[in-house]
Design an enzyme around this catalytic site. Structure first.
Site, PDB file in Angstrom:
ATOM      1  N   TYR A 182       6.017  43.214  18.540  1.00 57.58           N
ATOM      2  CA  TYR A 182       5.426  44.336  18.987  1.00 57.58           C
ATOM      3  C   TYR A 182       4.285  44.113  19.748  1.00 57.58           C
ATOM      4  O   TYR A 182       3.661  42.981  19.766  1.00 57.58           O
ATOM      5  CB  TYR A 182       5.093  45.276  17.875  1.00 57.58           C
ATOM      6  CG  TYR A 182       4.203  44.830  16.812  1.00 57.58           C
ATOM      7  CD1 TYR A 182       3.891  43.798  15.980  1.00 57.58           C
ATOM      8  CD2 TYR A 182       2.650  45.752  17.161  1.00 57.58           C
ATOM      9  CE1 TYR A 182       2.812  43.595  15.218  1.00 57.58           C
ATOM     10  CE2 TYR A 182       1.634  45.483  16.310  1.00 57.58           C
ATOM     11  CZ  TYR A 182       1.865  44.539  15.198  1.00 57.58           C
ATOM     12  OH  TYR A 182       0.474  44.015  14.549  1.00 57.58           O
ATOM     13  N   LYS A 193       3.161  37.815  17.575  1.00 53.94           N
ATOM     14  CA  LYS A 193       3.019  39.223  17.297  1.00 53.94           C
ATOM     15  C   LYS A 193       4.194  39.764  16.518  1.00 53.94           C
ATOM     16  O   LYS A 193       4.796  40.688  17.204  1.00 53.94           O
ATOM     17  CB  LYS A 193       2.234  40.059  18.339  1.00 53.94           C
ATOM     18  CG  LYS A 193       1.640  41.402  17.656  1.00 53.94           C
ATOM     19  CD  LYS A 193       0.989  41.918  18.893  1.00 53.94           C
ATOM     20  CE  LYS A 193       0.057  43.384  18.479  1.00 53.94           C
ATOM     21  NZ  LYS A 193      -1.050  43.258  17.329  1.00 53.94           N
ATOM     22  N   LEU A 236      -3.802  35.450  15.637  1.00 51.61           N
ATOM     23  CA  LEU A 236      -3.171  36.077  16.636  1.00 51.61           C
ATOM     24  C   LEU A 236      -4.269  35.875  18.042  1.00 51.61           C
ATOM     25  O   LEU A 236      -5.390  36.072  17.601  1.00 51.61           O
ATOM     26  CB  LEU A 236      -3.040  37.755  16.470  1.00 51.61           C
ATOM     27  CG  LEU A 236      -2.353  38.380  17.479  1.00 51.61           C
ATOM     28  CD1 LEU A 236      -0.709  37.963  17.730  1.00 51.61           C
ATOM     29  CD2 LEU A 236      -2.451  39.897  17.660  1.00 51.61           C
ATOM     30  N   GLU A 262      -8.856  35.716  10.565  1.00 47.45           N
ATOM     31  CA  GLU A 262      -9.007  37.067  11.231  1.00 47.45           C
ATOM     32  C   GLU A 262      -8.756  38.352  10.176  1.00 47.45           C
ATOM     33  O   GLU A 262      -8.624  38.193   9.223  1.00 47.45           O
ATOM     34  CB  GLU A 262      -7.936  36.969  12.321  1.00 47.45           C
ATOM     35  CG  GLU A 262      -6.450  37.204  11.780  1.00 47.45           C
ATOM     36  CD  GLU A 262      -5.489  37.126  12.845  1.00 47.45           C
ATOM     37  OE1 GLU A 262      -5.792  37.751  14.014  1.00 47.45           O
ATOM     38  OE2 GLU A 262      -4.466  36.506  12.595  1.00 47.45           O
TER      39      GLU A 262
HETATM   40  N1  PDD Z   1      -3.431  44.939  15.932  1.00 46.30           N
HETATM   41  N2  PDD Z   1      -5.209  40.121  14.795  1.00 46.30           N
HETATM   42  C1  PDD Z   1      -4.186  40.765  14.151  1.00 46.30           C
HETATM   43  C2  PDD Z   1      -3.405  40.345  12.976  1.00 46.30           C
HETATM   44  C3  PDD Z   1      -3.609  42.125  14.967  1.00 46.30           C
HETATM   45  O1  PDD Z   1      -2.495  42.561  14.455  1.00 46.30           O
HETATM   46  C4  PDD Z   1      -4.366  42.532  16.277  1.00 46.30           C
HETATM   47  C5  PDD Z   1      -3.875  43.902  16.809  1.00 46.30           C
HETATM   48  C6  PDD Z   1      -5.593  41.726  16.556  1.00 46.30           C
HETATM   49  C7  PDD Z   1      -6.141  42.300  17.604  1.00 46.30           C
HETATM   50  O2  PDD Z   1      -5.481  41.956  19.042  1.00 46.30           O
HETATM   51  P1  PDD Z   1      -5.512  42.933  20.140  1.00 46.30           P
HETATM   52  O3  PDD Z   1      -6.911  42.646  20.894  1.00 46.30           O
HETATM   53  O4  PDD Z   1      -4.494  42.112  21.048  1.00 46.30           O
HETATM   54  O5  PDD Z   1      -5.201  44.159  20.066  1.00 46.30           O
HETATM   55  C8  PDD Z   1      -5.854  40.758  15.987  1.00 46.30           C
HETATM   56  C9  PDD Z   1      -2.857  45.882  16.369  1.00 46.30           C
HETATM   57  C10 PDD Z   1      -3.748  46.683  17.114  1.00 46.30           C
HETATM   58  C11 PDD Z   1      -1.833  46.410  15.376  1.00 46.30           C
HETATM   59  O6  PDD Z   1      -1.129  45.984  14.575  1.00 46.30           O
HETATM   60  O7  PDD Z   1      -2.093  47.919  15.433  1.00 46.30           O
END
Ligand code: PDD
Length: 287
Positions: A33, A149, A207, A182
């Site tokens: 996703y 992801k 991620l 994270e």
């Molecule tokens: N999540 N780490 C994890 C485990 C994440 O699921 C996300 C993002 C991030 C931040 O990534 P980015 O800056 O590319 O959004 C880091 C999304 C927002 C979610 O699961 O809804």
């Protein structure tokens, strides 16, 4: 007018949107996703999210459901049909529908594509950022490919629920070496006692956050001291500032970690400035 979802080639009422019971995403979490923030009806950091989507699909040998150009059109149309000005757009691709059997189906089914969009109240988000938020820490228990992801998010869901029950917005995972990896849905940052901005390097099992990458670029342009290096919960609790980044939270100051105050318990100047500059830049460059 109600919400509209995109499901496998059609726009349908959100309430009626459905996938097949043998969708491999439903049965095996066999899919990936992406989430984009939407500012002014346009996608934030679009290029980084498209690049990561392509990479995630490639790592799982799932075909791209359509070209990036076509996807952009469908995403824009989903935003438009839902009248989203400020919000989030969610896109999910699974390996598709096939009789339940663990190996990849052969021949490969068409990948299944679902897109939803929702509005977010920017004032509520701003108020939360002004107050600052809390995180808890917990042992890392995810698999070894957090760089993909995937929609397999059960450890993240459990961590987030534990955070909510503790009155926190996020849970930070701590690996076997005692280092923070994270958050359950965001990347973790501190401003350490020397004034350096620190976040974990992407060679670790995390991620590769798109917001993280944009913020590193912004911080480097501002001439801030940057270190892509891990930190412990104690270092974070003793830091000058802490914050998280992600498409959902943008840059959100953290003022409590496991009930210990960070700094004097209010959002710090670096996090506040980075939030403002990130949002201004993202708004200008959204497309
Ligand atoms: N999540 N780490 C994890 C485990 C994440 O699921 C996300 C993002 C991030 C931040 O990534 P980015 O800056 O590319 O959004 C880091 C999304 C927002 C979610 O699961 O809804």
């Amino acid at each position: 007018m109600g919400r509209i979802a995109y499901v496998n080639g059609r726009f349908v009422r959100h309430a009626d949107a459905a996938v097949h019971i043998e969708d491999r995403g439903y049965q095996f979490s066999d899919g990936v996703y992406e989430v984009w923030a939407v500012f002014g009806g346009k996608l934030v950091d679009s290029i980084g999210h498209f690049a990561r989507l392509k990479r995630s699909l490639g790592e799982l040998s799932i075909a791209e459901p359509m070209s990036e150009g076509a996807l952009r059109i469908v995403l824009a149309e989903t935003v438009r049909r839902n009248r989203v000005r400020e919000g989030l757009i969610y896109l999910q691709v699974t390996r598709g529908v096939a009789p339940r059997d663990h190996p990849f189906p052969d021949p490969a089914p068409a990948p299944a594509l679902v897109i939803t969009a929702k509005s977010v109240d920017p004032r509520a988000a701003e108020q939360r950022a002004e107050r600052g938020a809390a995180v808890i820490t917990m042992p890392e228990n995810r698999w070894g490919r957090c760089d993909i992801k995937t929609i397999g998010l059960l450890p993240n869901v459990l961590a987030k629920q534990a955070a909510r029950e503790a009155g926190a917005v996020e849970a930070w995972f701590v690996d076997d070496l005692g280092l923070i990896t994270e958050g359950a849905s965001s990347n973790a940052w501190i401003v350490d006692q020397s004034g350096a901005l620190r976040t974990r390097n992407i060679q670790a099992n995390i991620l590769r956050g798109v917001t993280r990458a944009s913020l590193l670029k912004l911080a480097s342009d501002l001439g801030l001291q940057l270190e892509e290096r891990p930190f412990t919960p104690d270092e974070a609790k003793g830091a000058r500032e802490a914050f998280i980044t992600g498409a959902g939270t943008l840059v959100l100051p953290i003022v409590r970690i496991d009930n210990a105050k960070v700094g004097n318990g209010v959002p710090g100047p670096v996090a506040k400035r980075l939030r403002r500059l990130y949002i201004d830049g993202a708004r200008r460059e959204a497309d």
